[in-house]
Design a protein around this motif. Structure first.
Motif, PDB file in Angstrom:
ATOM      1  N   TRP A   1      10.199 -22.260  16.651  1.00 10.84           N
ATOM      2  CA  TRP A   1       9.551 -23.112  17.653  1.00 10.84           C
ATOM      3  C   TRP A   1       8.039 -23.091  17.470  1.00 10.84           C
ATOM      4  O   TRP A   1       7.376 -24.137  17.519  1.00 10.84           O
ATOM      5  N   GLU A   2       7.476 -21.904  17.245  1.00  9.24           N
ATOM      6  CA  GLU A   2       6.028 -21.776  17.051  1.00  9.24           C
ATOM      7  C   GLU A   2       5.574 -22.624  15.865  1.00  9.24           C
ATOM      8  O   GLU A   2       4.527 -23.288  15.921  1.00  9.24           O
TER       9      GLU A   2
ATOM     10  N   ARG B   1       9.576 -19.359  27.921  1.00 12.60           N
ATOM     11  CA  ARG B   1      10.228 -20.655  28.082  1.00 12.60           C
ATOM     12  C   ARG B   1      11.739 -20.475  28.171  1.00 12.60           C
ATOM     13  O   ARG B   1      12.312 -19.662  27.442  1.00 12.60           O
TER      14      ARG B   1
ATOM     15  N   GLN C   1       0.434 -23.458  26.267  1.00 15.85           N
ATOM     16  CA  GLN C   1       1.781 -22.900  26.177  1.00 15.85           C
ATOM     17  C   GLN C   1       1.806 -21.387  26.365  1.00 15.85           C
ATOM     18  O   GLN C   1       2.869 -20.810  26.573  1.00 15.85           O
ATOM     19  N   ASN C   2       0.649 -20.731  26.304  1.00 11.03           N
ATOM     20  CA  ASN C   2       0.556 -19.286  26.542  1.00 11.03           C
ATOM     21  C   ASN C   2       0.005 -18.981  27.931  1.00 11.03           C
ATOM     22  O   ASN C   2      -0.494 -17.894  28.185  1.00 11.03           O
TER      23      ASN C   2
ATOM     24  N   TYR D   1       9.818 -29.113  33.043  1.00  8.12           N
ATOM     25  CA  TYR D   1       9.364 -30.116  32.085  1.00  8.12           C
ATOM     26  C   TYR D   1      10.562 -30.929  31.635  1.00  8.12           C
ATOM     27  O   TYR D   1      11.526 -30.383  31.100  1.00  8.12           O
TER      28      TYR D   1
ATOM     29  N   SER E   1       8.680 -23.573  31.980  1.00 10.09           N
ATOM     30  CA  SER E   1       7.542 -22.985  31.267  1.00 10.09           C
ATOM     31  C   SER E   1       6.425 -22.728  32.270  1.00 10.09           C
ATOM     32  O   SER E   1       6.510 -23.131  33.425  1.00 10.09           O
ATOM     33  N   HIS E   2       5.353 -22.065  31.803  1.00 14.27           N
ATOM     34  CA  HIS E   2       4.206 -21.796  32.687  1.00 14.27           C
ATOM     35  C   HIS E   2       4.683 -21.133  33.988  1.00 14.27           C
ATOM     36  O   HIS E   2       4.559 -21.694  35.072  1.00 14.27           O
TER      37      HIS E   2
ATOM     38  N   PRO F   1      -2.320 -25.979  24.523  1.00 13.12           N
ATOM     39  CA  PRO F   1      -1.371 -27.035  24.925  1.00 13.12           C
ATOM     40  C   PRO F   1      -0.699 -27.632  23.696  1.00 13.12           C
ATOM     41  O   PRO F   1      -1.169 -27.454  22.564  1.00 13.12           O
ATOM     42  N   GLN F   2       0.384 -28.355  23.890  1.00 12.84           N
ATOM     43  CA  GLN F   2       1.037 -28.987  22.742  1.00 12.84           C
ATOM     44  C   GLN F   2       0.081 -29.964  22.061  1.00 12.84           C
ATOM     45  O   GLN F   2       0.148 -30.178  20.852  1.00 12.84           O
TER      46      GLN F   2
ATOM     47  N   VAL G   1       3.882 -16.614  25.926  1.00 11.22           N
ATOM     48  CA  VAL G   1       4.821 -17.740  25.903  1.00 11.22           C
ATOM     49  C   VAL G   1       6.091 -17.271  26.601  1.00 11.22           C
ATOM     50  O   VAL G   1       6.591 -16.176  26.334  1.00 11.22           O
TER      51      VAL G   1
ATOM     52  N   ARG H   1       5.389 -26.222  17.130  1.00  5.15           N
ATOM     53  CA  ARG H   1       4.959 -26.529  18.500  1.00  5.15           C
ATOM     54  C   ARG H   1       3.832 -27.544  18.577  1.00  5.15           C
ATOM     55  O   ARG H   1       3.706 -28.249  19.573  1.00  5.15           O
TER      56      ARG H   1
END
Length: 578
Positions: free
Chosen positions: A419-420, A342, A243-244, A486, A476-477, A224-225, A340, A423
């Motif tokens: 982004w990674e 998104r 996030q994965n 989100y 996402s997800h 998670p973030q 991931v 994150r």
């Protein structure tokens, strides 16, 4: 130090918060961590909110003052002495700082209160248990003495999940309750204490060869973030998502077994991979957010750590609808899920291009313009793969084919890597921006594909009804049947009531549009008034029946958590039984 500004640079905080201060409690993450907005982001914020450099010359409400308040302890000296016997005197704290440090989470309402030194709903004492036997004794004792009990894991709740509305005792799991109980390579599982943090869990798994004599390194796959400052127990009791998760699953797909200390005794769910022995106690307990008892041990699936197969990619789509359609086709084509995955809407895409340096990559902005990708219409997709190499290559080949069908332009893996890189650190931006009255907060919901556009338009229309407000949205997800939506809002806002009214309005519109009001943040006390309207009264009665079995005296996380002890007047959108 961050990259130097060419023009005026606000006096951002880049040093450790004073020990014992309010800021030390409300700031995100590491005591020494910080993140300064890039100059392009700072200038964008000025432009959107019609501010000047003058508005950023003097920060406000930094919270450097030492924690100080006068809320009396209601427990008797005899009760405190008995609790001290269980954990040891060194593991019981009753000073103001310790009490406040476990009371609030990380929603903006919590942080606004702490910046203004508004202190309420703190425990009488904080305990730092060292093993499940101590926790079982604590639960038995508070049950006998009718003392409310709360649990604090990593502290990243955005739903007021840990707030001690009725005083009592809070268990802080971070200090002592964070050990590996068992690693089983044959079954590919690990059992840990509920206070285990995300980084510690991954460190154990990545070092499995040396630590456990394993044949290879492993991962839990849950990122998670809040990964750096959240716990396995918190993930589990709120039904969290990493996030994965599109590849590894949400936490309820990763957890195999749990053990709880409840007022009526121990509840232990075995870790079989599947079973048909009545309703699944694992699923019954997950999402209970501490209202049935205290989670002690968790058994998780683990996966082979294969970073060489993490192929990262990104695409730009002409429109939000094209991006949605491509995402749905990827998820329904059965060639294997990305890890991931998104998709940012136009507003978020413009912000991300500045935050992650896409605009700075040579030729990219000109190429996008040449190919007809319009500002405030184009949408960015980020993705990467996890799993066996052949599986990953096949998956990416098919993702590219679908993106090409929708006339998306490949941007290589550079935006995804950018982004990674940020994150887990992006939340640090919130502190430096809020020092100048710029608030960032989030809400999310679960949506089916056939209702996606309606939810998106309904919620964003309300959010944008407030002038000068940034509202970014991403998918996402993802699943074959739908995805998580989100919403992140950025606003010039410092007033308690204005924030609460705006936040409640977003929840109203999420529910009114037909979405599930939370995909992975949980419910806590902040979202609880909407829950019965979401699930219906009959299902709420099932929750109440379970509560009455496990905790008939309402001692476990009382005060509105998942709506269990709300009055009728406190509920929102109450539906008839169905």
């Amino acid at each position: 130090m961050s990259k130097p500004y060419k023009d005026f640079r606000p006096p951002f905080v880049e040093e450790q918060a004073p020990k014992g201060s309010y800021r030390e409690i409300f700031k995100w993450g590491s005591p020494t961590g910080y993140k300064v907005p890039k100059e392009t982001l700072y200038k964008l914020i000025k432009e959107i909110f019609e501010l000047t450099d003058e508005d950023f010359k003097e920060p406000m409400d930094l919270g450097y003052e030492q924690v100080d308040y006068d809320i009396p302890i209601k427990l008797t000296e005899a009760q405190i002495a008995e609790l001290s016997k269980i954990v040891g005197p060194e593991n019981l704290k009753k000073d103001p700082y310790s009490r406040l440090s476990v009371a609030y989470g990380k929603t903006m309402y919590d942080i606004l209160r702490l910046r203004r030194k508004v202190v309420e709903n703190v425990p009488d004492v904080v305990l730092y248990p060292a093993n499940k036997e101590q926790i079982e004794k604590i639960v038995a004792y508070v049950s006998a003495e009718k003392i409310p009990l709360y649990v604090y894991g990593g502290g990243s709740s955005v739903t007021r999940g840990t707030e001690c509305m009725k005083g009592g005792v809070s268990l802080d799991m971070r200090k002592n309750f964070n050990k590996v109980i068992k690693f089983n390579e044959i079954n590919q599982t690990i059992t840990v204490e509920a206070g285990m943090s995300g980084p510690d869990l991954e460190a154990h798994l990545r070092n499995a060869v040396n630590e456990f004599g394993a044949k290879r390194a492993y991962t839990c796959g849950h990122f998670p973030q809040s990964f750096e400052y959240s716990s396995v127990g918190g993930w589990t009791v709120t039904r969290g998502a990493g996030q994965n998760s599109t590849y590894y699953g949400k936490i309820e797909n990763i957890v195999l077994g749990q053990e709880y200390a409840t007022p009526v005794g121990i509840i232990k769910a075995n870790d079989y991979p599947a079973k048909a022995t009545g309703p699944d106690i694992n699923q019954i307990m997950m999402g209970s957010e501490g209202t049935f008892g205290v989670l002690t041990h968790v058994t998780l699936k683990v996966f082979r750590w294969m970073p060489d197969n993490q192929f990262k990619y990104s695409f730009m789509f002409h429109t939000w609808q094209d991006a949605q359609n491509a995402a749905r086709e990827v998820m329904q084509s059965e060639f294997g899920n990305p890890s991931v995955f998104r998709i940012s809407d136009p507003e978020e895409t413009e912000l991300m291009m500045r935050m992650y340096g896409v605009e700075d990559i040579p030729i990219i902005p000109q190429l996008l313009e040449m190919k007809g990708f319009k500002k405030n219409e184009k949408c960015l997709m980020l993705g990467w793969s996890d799993g066996e190499k052949g599986f990953c290559k096949n998956q990416i080949k098919n993702v590219k084919k679908i993106c090409k069908k929708y006339k998306a332009m490949g941007l290589t893996g550079i935006p995804t890597k950018a982004w990674e890189h940020g994150r887990f650190s992006d939340p640090y931006l919130r502190d430096n921006l809020q020092d100048f009255g710029i608030m960032i907060d989030t809400l999310e919901c679960s949506v089916n594909w056939d209702n996606m556009q309606h939810v998106y338009e309904t919620v964003r229309a309300y959010c944008k009804s407030r002038p000068k407000t940034v509202v970014t949205t991403h998918i996402s997800h993802s699943y074959p049947q739908g995805a998580n939506l989100y919403f992140i809002f950025i606003a010039k806002m410092t007033d308690f009531d204005e924030f609460l009214n705006y936040h409640r309005g977003i929840l109203d519109h999420i529910q009114k549009s037909g979405a599930a009001m939370s995909h992975h943040h949980g419910i806590g006390k902040m979202f609880a008034p909407w829950l019965e309207g979401q699930i219906g009264s009959n299902q709420m009665d099932v929750y109440k029946a379970l509560k009455n079995h496990f905790d008939p005296d309402n001692l476990m996380n009382p005060g509105g958590t998942i709506g269990l002890d709300l009055t009728e007047e406190q509920k929102v959108f109450k539906r008839p039984k169905w």
